[in-house]
Scaffold this active site. Structure first.
Site, short mmCIF file in Angstrom:
data_model
loop_
_atom_site.label_atom_id
_atom_site.label_comp_id
_atom_site.label_asym_id
_atom_site.label_seq_id
_atom_site.Cartn_x
_atom_site.Cartn_y
_atom_site.Cartn_z
N CYS A 162 -17.56 3.68 -25.93
CA CYS A 162 -18.83 4.41 -25.93
C CYS A 162 -19.27 4.70 -24.50
CB CYS A 162 -19.89 3.58 -26.64
SG CYS A 162 -19.62 3.58 -28.38
N GLY B 116 0.77 -1.24 0.00
CA GLY B 116 0.00 0.00 0.00
C GLY B 116 0.80 1.28 0.00
C1 LIG Z 1 -3.66 -7.97 0.59
C2 LIG Z 1 -2.95 -7.01 -0.27
N1 LIG Z 1 -1.61 -6.96 -0.21
C3 LIG Z 1 -0.91 -6.11 -1.01
C4 LIG Z 1 -1.54 -5.25 -1.88
C5 LIG Z 1 -0.70 -4.34 -2.70
O1 LIG Z 1 -1.01 -3.01 -2.53
P1 LIG Z 1 -0.14 -1.92 -3.31
O2 LIG Z 1 -0.15 -2.31 -4.75
O3 LIG Z 1 -0.83 -0.64 -3.08
O4 LIG Z 1 1.22 -1.97 -2.73
C6 LIG Z 1 -2.94 -5.25 -1.95
C7 LIG Z 1 -3.64 -4.33 -2.85
O5 LIG Z 1 -4.78 -4.12 -2.87
C8 LIG Z 1 -3.66 -6.17 -1.13
O6 LIG Z 1 -4.99 -6.22 -1.17
#
Ligand SMILES: Cc1ncc(COP(=O)(O)O)c(C=O)c1O
Length: 428
Positions: free
Chosen positions: A359, A246
Site C-alpha cells: 500500500c 564499490g
Molecule cells: C565498508 C564497505 N565495504 C564494502 C562495501 C561493498 O560495496 P559494493 O557492494 O558496492 O561492492 C560496502 C557497501 O556499502 C561498504 O560499506
C-alpha cells in the site's frame, strides 16, 4: 534484458542452466530469489585471478551485506576468500557457516558494545575501528577480557565517488570513518598504535557503491598511500591497506561498468607504482567487493497477477512481489531490466509499469518498460537483483519474504519461503 551468467533462452523461455523459469515457479513458487551459483563462483575467481601482485599479498573480502545467508557464506568459504560483516547478526550468520572467525573483518560506524563483545569473544579476525568513541569502547572490552585485537582504522580520504548520495561514503561530512584531514588524526592513530590492547595492522577506506570511474579508485589509492607515507614517517608501521568495494555494475543500459579484470590489473599496477614512488612496502592489500560479485548472479522471478490500465492511460503489471523484496527503486530510484520469462523473444508491444502489492504508490519495481503483451500468469524475471535486495527486504504489510534458491547442476534451497506463522513468531 541482458542475459548474465548461465541465463539462456530455450523455446522462447528463459532458463537458468537446464532449469526453465516455469519449472522453478512450479517447484518453488513465486516470488523467488534465484542465484546463479556457478556465475557467482566464477566472479570470485575472476577477482582472485586479476587482483594479485608479486609485491604484496592480496586479500579479497566478500562484502556480505550485499547478500548473506548460511549457504552463500559456505560458498564464499569454499572459494577461499575472506568476508566482512557490519553487525552482530552478520557475524552470527557467518559463524554458523564453515567460514572461520579469523577471516571476518568487522565494519560499522556504530558497533554496539554487545556486538564488539561478541566479535571479540568469537575471535573475529579484524575489527575496523570507525571513530574515537569506538576506540575507547573496544579498548575497555579488551582490557576486561585481557585480550589483544587486530584492528584497522577506517579513514575518510574525502573522495567524491560521483555516485548516488545515499551510497557515497567518503565526502568530508560522511558518517563513516575519521577524516585524514582532521587536526587530531595522527594523535588518534598513535593512540591506537601504542595501546597494548590493539595490534594496528593498517587502514581501511571505502568511497561508495556503484562507482563507475576508475579515476575515483585511483585517487582513493593515491590519497591513502600518501597518508600512509606520512604515518610511516612518524615511525608507525602500516602493513595492510583495505581500499573497500564499490565497483559499479550493470543494471540497465544506462550503466557502463568498466571491464573488471582489466581494471583490477591496472589498479594493482597503479598501487605498486604509488608504493614505489613513496618508498613504501605493504604486506597486504585488501578489497571488499559485494555488488560486483553477486548482483548480476541474482534474479527475482514473479508472477504477473493483474494487468490494469488506469484512467490516465498507465499500463500496470501487478506482480506477486513488492518493495518488500526489492526496496532499491523506492529507496534511491534504482533501475532494473526485466523480461516476460515465458515470452522472451516475442515482439515488444507495450509500455508497462511493474508495481508491487504494498500500500504505497512508490512500490514500483520498474517504470515504463517495453514488453511483449503481458497476460495474467505470465512470468516476469527481473534481472541483477542479487545485491541489496534480499538483504534489505522487509515484512512491510506483513508480507512473507520469498524463498531463495541457488542453482547449479542441482538446486539448493538456501532460504525457505516465510509463512504467516513466521510473521507472528515474535508476537506475544
Ligand atoms: C565498508 C564497505 N565495504 C564494502 C562495501 C561493498 O560495496 P559494493 O557492494 O558496492 O561492492 C560496502 C557497501 O556499502 C561498504 O560499506
Amino acid at each position: 534484458m541482458k542475459l548474465f551468467g548461465n541465463l539462456k533462452v530455450i523455446d522462447n523461455e528463459i532458463h537458468l542452466g537446464k532449469y526453465s523459469m516455469s519449472y522453478l515457479k512450479e517447484k518453488y513458487g513465486t516470488p523467488l530469489y534465484i542465484v546463479d551459483e556457478d556465475f557467482f563462483r566464477e566472479n570470485i575467481r575472476k577477482f582472485k585471478n586479476s587482483f594479485k601482485s608479486k609485491k604484496f599479498n592480496t586479500n579479497i573480502l566478500y562484502a556480505s551485506k550485499a547478500l548473506l545467508n548460511k549457504y552463500i557464506a559456505n560458498v564464499v568459504c569454499e572459494e577461499d576468500i575472506s568476508i566482512d560483516a557490519v553487525s552482530g547478526g552478520e557475524i552470527y550468520t557467518i559463524l554458523n557457516s564453515r567460514m572461520s572467525a579469523d577471516k571476518i573483518y568487522f565494519h560499522g560506524n556504530n558497533k554496539l558494545k554487545k556486538e564488539l563483545e561478541f566479535a571479540v569473544d568469537s575471535g573475529v579476525g579484524k575489527i575496523v575501528i570507525d571513530n574515537t568513541s569506538e576506540i575507547n569502547k573496544l579498548e575497555a572490552i579488551l582490557k576486561e577480557k585481557k585480550k589483544k585485537q587486530k584492528v584497522l582504522i577506517r579513514l575518510n580520504p574525502g573522495i567524491d565517488a560521483h555516485t548516488h548520495e545515499y551510497i557515497t561514503t567518503s565526502k568530508n561530512d560522511s558518517k563513516f570513518g575519521l577524516s585524514i584531514f582532521s587536526d587530531d588524526i595522527f594523535d588518534i592513530i598513535e593512540r591506537v598504535a601504542n595501546s597494548k590492547y590493539f595490534e594496528l595492522l593498517g587502514f581501511h577506506a571505502h568511497i561508495g557503491s556503484q562507482v563507475f570511474r576508475e579515476e575515483s579508485f585511483f585517487s582513493e589509492a593515491e590519497e591513502m598511500i600518501n597518508f600512509i607515507k606520512k604515518v610511516s614517517d612518524k615511525g608507525i608501521r602500516i602493513e595492510e591497506l583495505n581500499l573497500g568495494g564499490g565497483f559499479g555494475v550493470y543494471y540497465t543500459s544506462e550503466d557502463s561498468p568498466f571491464e573488471l579484470e582489466g581494471f583490477l590489473k591496472r589498479y594493482i599496477k597503479k598501487i605498486e607504482e604509488l608504493l614505489e614512488e613513496n618508498n613504501l612496502k605493504l604486506k597486504t592489500l585488501t578489497i571488499e567487493p559485494g555488488r560486483s560479485l553477486i548482483s548480476n548472479a541474482g534474479h527475482t522471478l514473479y508472477t504477473a497477477e493483474i494487468i490494469k490500465k488506469t484512467y490516465g492511460g498507465k499500463n500496470f503489471i501487478f506482480i506477486d512481489g513488492s518493495m518488500n523484496d526489492n526496496i532499491r527503486p523506492a529507496l534511491y530510484g534504482a533501475k532494473y531490466e526485466a523480461s516476460i520469462a515465458n515470452k522472451f523473444n516475442d515482439n515488444l508491444e507495450e509500455v508497462y509499469t511493474i508495481a508491487g502489492k504494498c500500500c504505497e504508490s512508490g512500490d514500483i519495481i520498474i517504470r515504463d518498460i517495453m514488453l511483449p503483451k503481458v497476460e495474467e500468469e505470465d512470468l516476469i524475471l527481473v534481472s541483477s537483483t542479487g545485491a541489496y535486495n534480499y538483504s534489505m527486504s522487509s515484512n512491510y504489510n506483513r508480507i512473507e519474504r520469498p524463498a531463495m534458491i541457488f542453482v547449479s547442476d542441482e538446486i539448493k534451497v538456501a532460504v525457505k519461503r516465510e509463512t504467516y506463522e513466521d510473521l507472528m513468531r515474535n508476537d506475544l
